[in-house]
Design a protein around this motif. Structure first.
Motif, PDB file in Angstrom:
ATOM      1  N   SER A 112      -0.579 -10.903  -6.366  1.00 33.84           N
ATOM      2  CA  SER A 112       0.195 -12.667  -5.507  1.00 33.84           C
ATOM      3  C   SER A 112       0.423 -12.366  -4.272  1.00 33.84           C
ATOM      4  N   ALA A 113       1.530 -10.761  -3.709  1.00 34.80           N
ATOM      5  CA  ALA A 113       1.529 -10.896  -2.349  1.00 34.80           C
ATOM      6  C   ALA A 113       0.571 -10.276  -1.808  1.00 34.80           C
ATOM      7  N   HIS A 114      -0.880  -9.893  -2.266  1.00 36.79           N
ATOM      8  CA  HIS A 114      -2.227  -9.462  -2.283  1.00 36.79           C
ATOM      9  C   HIS A 114      -2.750 -10.600  -1.166  1.00 36.79           C
ATOM     10  N   LYS A 115      -3.098 -11.549  -2.033  1.00 35.87           N
ATOM     11  CA  LYS A 115      -3.590 -13.707  -1.348  1.00 35.87           C
ATOM     12  C   LYS A 115      -2.478 -13.728  -0.559  1.00 35.87           C
ATOM     13  N   LEU A 116      -0.993 -13.403  -0.989  1.00 32.57           N
ATOM     14  CA  LEU A 116      -0.382 -14.475   0.504  1.00 32.57           C
ATOM     15  C   LEU A 116      -0.744 -13.460   1.856  1.00 32.57           C
ATOM     16  N   TYR A 117      -1.007 -11.510   1.954  1.00 36.76           N
ATOM     17  CA  TYR A 117      -0.652 -11.512   3.169  1.00 36.76           C
ATOM     18  C   TYR A 117      -2.572 -11.933   3.903  1.00 36.76           C
ATOM     19  N   GLU A 118      -3.467 -11.968   2.639  1.00 40.08           N
ATOM     20  CA  GLU A 118      -4.282 -11.709   3.314  1.00 40.08           C
ATOM     21  C   GLU A 118      -4.454 -13.512   3.647  1.00 40.08           C
ATOM     22  N   SER A 119      -3.852 -14.269   3.255  1.00 36.21           N
ATOM     23  CA  SER A 119      -3.786 -15.434   3.710  1.00 36.21           C
ATOM     24  C   SER A 119      -3.705 -15.655   5.733  1.00 36.21           C
ATOM     25  N   PHE A 120      -2.727 -14.317   5.898  1.00 39.76           N
ATOM     26  CA  PHE A 120      -2.429 -14.264   6.850  1.00 39.76           C
ATOM     27  C   PHE A 120      -3.622 -13.710   8.361  1.00 39.76           C
ATOM     28  N   GLY A 121      -4.319 -13.167   7.945  1.00 36.85           N
ATOM     29  CA  GLY A 121      -5.236 -12.246   8.357  1.00 36.85           C
ATOM     30  C   GLY A 121      -4.980 -10.553   8.245  1.00 36.85           C
ATOM     31  N   PHE A 122      -4.113 -10.362   6.993  1.00 32.20           N
ATOM     32  CA  PHE A 122      -3.882  -8.971   7.174  1.00 32.20           C
ATOM     33  C   PHE A 122      -5.148  -7.993   6.226  1.00 32.20           C
ATOM     34  N   VAL A 123      -5.289  -6.781   6.532  1.00 27.64           N
ATOM     35  CA  VAL A 123      -6.502  -6.556   6.205  1.00 27.64           C
ATOM     36  C   VAL A 123      -6.184  -5.172   5.391  1.00 27.64           C
ATOM     37  N   GLN A 124      -7.317  -4.809   4.099  1.00 29.16           N
ATOM     38  CA  GLN A 124      -6.530  -3.440   3.497  1.00 29.16           C
ATOM     39  C   GLN A 124      -7.587  -2.763   4.419  1.00 29.16           C
ATOM     40  N   THR A 125      -6.240  -1.487   4.611  1.00 23.00           N
ATOM     41  CA  THR A 125      -6.835  -0.283   5.632  1.00 23.00           C
ATOM     42  C   THR A 125      -7.188   1.139   4.845  1.00 23.00           C
ATOM     43  N   ASP A 126      -6.329   0.907   3.622  1.00 17.11           N
ATOM     44  CA  ASP A 126      -5.667   2.388   3.294  1.00 17.11           C
ATOM     45  C   ASP A 126      -5.435   1.814   1.619  1.00 17.11           C
ATOM     46  N   LYS A 127      -5.271   3.125   0.430  1.00 17.16           N
ATOM     47  CA  LYS A 127      -4.737   3.402   0.115  1.00 17.16           C
ATOM     48  C   LYS A 127      -3.241   4.670   0.453  1.00 17.16           C
ATOM     49  N   MET A 128      -2.032   4.587  -0.697  1.00 15.90           N
ATOM     50  CA  MET A 128      -1.029   5.297  -0.518  1.00 15.90           C
ATOM     51  C   MET A 128      -0.323   5.636  -1.420  1.00 15.90           C
ATOM     52  N   VAL A 129       0.237   7.037  -1.634  1.00 12.30           N
ATOM     53  CA  VAL A 129       1.032   7.105  -2.923  1.00 12.30           C
ATOM     54  C   VAL A 129       2.047   7.176  -2.516  1.00 12.30           C
ATOM     55  N   LYS A 130       3.421   6.870  -3.182  1.00 12.60           N
ATOM     56  CA  LYS A 130       4.836   7.379  -2.573  1.00 12.60           C
ATOM     57  C   LYS A 130       6.076   7.249  -3.641  1.00 12.60           C
ATOM     58  N   SER A 131       6.553   8.171  -3.731  1.00 18.35           N
ATOM     59  CA  SER A 131       7.331   8.128  -4.781  1.00 18.35           C
ATOM     60  C   SER A 131       6.785   7.577  -6.244  1.00 18.35           C
ATOM     61  N   ASP A 132       5.005   8.441  -6.305  1.00 13.36           N
ATOM     62  CA  ASP A 132       5.038   8.009  -7.500  1.00 13.36           C
ATOM     63  C   ASP A 132       4.032   6.730  -7.923  1.00 13.36           C
ATOM     64  N   ILE A 133       4.260   6.366  -6.956  1.00  9.00           N
ATOM     65  CA  ILE A 133       3.758   4.296  -7.078  1.00  9.00           C
ATOM     66  C   ILE A 133       2.588   3.913  -5.792  1.00  9.00           C
ATOM     67  N   ALA A 134       1.298   3.814  -6.373  1.00 13.86           N
ATOM     68  CA  ALA A 134       0.210   3.578  -5.631  1.00 13.86           C
ATOM     69  C   ALA A 134       0.204   2.016  -5.011  1.00 13.86           C
ATOM     70  N   PHE A 135       0.305   2.264  -3.869  1.00 15.82           N
ATOM     71  CA  PHE A 135       0.440   0.781  -2.597  1.00 15.82           C
ATOM     72  C   PHE A 135      -1.295   0.739  -2.613  1.00 15.82           C
ATOM     73  N   ILE A 136      -1.636  -0.447  -1.671  1.00 13.60           N
ATOM     74  CA  ILE A 136      -2.391  -0.887  -0.900  1.00 13.60           C
ATOM     75  C   ILE A 136      -1.590  -1.053   0.570  1.00 13.60           C
ATOM     76  N   VAL A 137      -1.847  -0.360   1.773  1.00 10.37           N
ATOM     77  CA  VAL A 137      -1.788  -0.950   2.934  1.00 10.37           C
ATOM     78  C   VAL A 137      -3.345  -1.168   3.560  1.00 10.37           C
ATOM     79  N   TYR A 138      -2.284  -2.864   4.557  1.00  9.38           N
ATOM     80  CA  TYR A 138      -2.248  -4.041   4.683  1.00  9.38           C
ATOM     81  C   TYR A 138      -1.941  -3.583   6.433  1.00  9.38           C
ATOM     82  N   GLU A 139      -2.992  -4.027   6.848  1.00 11.41           N
ATOM     83  CA  GLU A 139      -2.481  -3.559   9.313  1.00 11.41           C
ATOM     84  C   GLU A 139      -2.935  -4.917   9.043  1.00 11.41           C
ATOM     85  N   LYS A 140      -2.884  -6.169  10.440  1.00  5.07           N
ATOM     86  CA  LYS A 140      -2.674  -7.501  11.039  1.00  5.07           C
ATOM     87  C   LYS A 140      -2.987  -6.711  12.205  1.00  5.07           C
TER      88      LYS A 140
END
Length: 161
Positions: free
Chosen positions: A130-158
């Motif tokens: 749901s958060a991905h859809k929200l961010y993308e609706s504002f024009g955020f673009v997925q640019t990378d993936k990362m792992v922090k504290s053993d949790i996988a994340f998608i990185v978005y930038e605008k």
């Protein structure tokens, strides 16, 4: 239900901040309680940057929040000079799908632009669709993936300017 968005820090009690983050992230299954106790310690959360809070206008209940983190903050992970990060967007379950998250993101972007930051960066867990859809609706673009504290994340930038 009506709500208002405002800059906040001292106005937010440690108890209401902890309750919100617990409901959204711990009870939501996104972070273990033992990890949250350290990561979400209220003074640490408030020190990250400018908190923006959503409150129910009838009851003054804290129903959502987000933090805009300046490039000078010690909690910045990816932002460089002239960039900022968005941390800990969260909305209580009873207030979801009412536009609270959308308004928080909108205010966060406006605050970033007022401060002349050129880019906003955020990361969200893979399962927070749901958060991905929200961010993308504002024009955020997925640019990378990362792992922090053993949790996988998608990185978005605008880009802001």
């Amino acid at each position: 239900m009506l709500f208002k968005i405002e800059k906040c820090h001292e106005e937010v009690t440690d108890a209401e901040l902890s309750a919100l983050l617990d409901e959204v992230y711990v009870q939501g299954g996104f972070i273990r309680k033992d990890v949250a106790e350290s990561v979400f310690e209220p003074n640490k959360v408030k020190a990250r940057g400018q908190m923006l809070c959503a409150r129910d206008t009838a009851t003054s209940e804290l129903v959502g929040m987000v933090i805009v983190v300046p490039p000078t903050s010690s909690t910045v992970v990816r932002a460089k000079q002239d960039e900022c990060e968005m941390h800990l967007l969260g909305v209580k379950n009873n207030f979801r799908n009412l536009g609270v998250g959308k308004q928080l993101v909108s205010h966060a972007l406006a605050f970033a632009q007022e401060n002349h930051w050129k880019k906003m960066i955020l990361w969200t867990q893979l399962t927070m669709t749901s958060a991905h859809k929200l961010y993308e609706s504002f024009g955020f673009v997925q640019t990378d993936k990362m792992v922090k504290s053993d949790i996988a994340f998608i990185v978005y930038e605008k880009e802001l300017f």
